[in-house]
Each structure stands twice: as C-alpha cells, then as structure tokens.
Design an enzyme around this catalytic site. Sequence first.
Site, PDB file in Angstrom:
ATOM      1  CB  THR A   1      -8.066  36.107   6.776  1.00  0.00           C
ATOM      2  OG1 THR A   1      -7.860  37.484   6.517  1.00  0.00           O
ATOM      3  CG2 THR A   1      -9.545  35.808   6.705  1.00  0.00           C
TER       4      THR A   1
ATOM      5  CD  GLU B   1     -13.930  35.151   4.499  1.00  0.00           C
ATOM      6  OE1 GLU B   1     -13.579  36.346   4.368  1.00  0.00           O
ATOM      7  OE2 GLU B   1     -14.068  34.376   3.549  1.00  0.00           O
TER       8      GLU B   1
END
Length: 129
Positions: free
Chosen positions: A1, A53
């Site tokens: 991520t 994100e």
Amino acid sequence: TANFSEQVVESFPSDIPTGIYYGWACVGNGDVHKMVVSIGWNPFYKNIKKSVETHIIHTFKEDFYGEILSIVITGYIRPEKNFDSLDALISAIQEDIEEAKRQLDLPEHLKLKEDNFFHLPEGKIVNNH
C-alpha cells in the site's frame, strides 16, 4: 500500500466522490500493475484528513519509499463506509481487489495499461513533482 502526501491529496479535484476505485499503477519506471485506490476519510481509522491510499496488486521485493507513483483511475467500485470490525474491513478490501482484477481484465481497461502516461522519458518530471 502506498499513501500519497498531503500536498498530492490536496491537488486532487475536490469533486471526486470518496470511495474505492480501481485502475493501473506504476512505481518509478517499473512495470504497470493492477491497483485499488481508496479516496476518502477512512472512517474505520477515524482520519481527520482526506487520504488517497493505493493498494498495488503485486508483491514487491523491497520498499519503494520516495519513488514516484503514477496511477490511472479507470473505474469506481463502491462508496466509502465504516466497518464494525477489522475483519469486516479486511473482507471488504479482499472483495474490492477481486472486483478490480475482474474489471481490469476487460479490454477497455486493459488497453490503458499500455498508455504512454506510464512510459515517461528517463528523468522527466511531471507536474513539478
């Protein structure tokens, strides 16, 4: 991520609805991979600042802190929502990833993987970043 900096998040168009999207991502001048991106407030974690994100659907051998992350958002999965538990959040993320994989295999999305956007000349800086 990978999380975008506050400066980058603030430069996103303010009228983009919060939620979960899918598309393509490239780290530096590397390969282009499928990705899911969350744009919003992450209510489960009670964020007070909007975040963007990116979850790249690929296993990297090492961290890529400080690298340029280029993304192309090609579709929308669902609105942002809160969850009763971490397990429910993880389950929703896994479903989002599977939906992204299905959508990105469609010809209209697959062709964007080869877009020139991802193939910048060495050393070219985009948007002054």
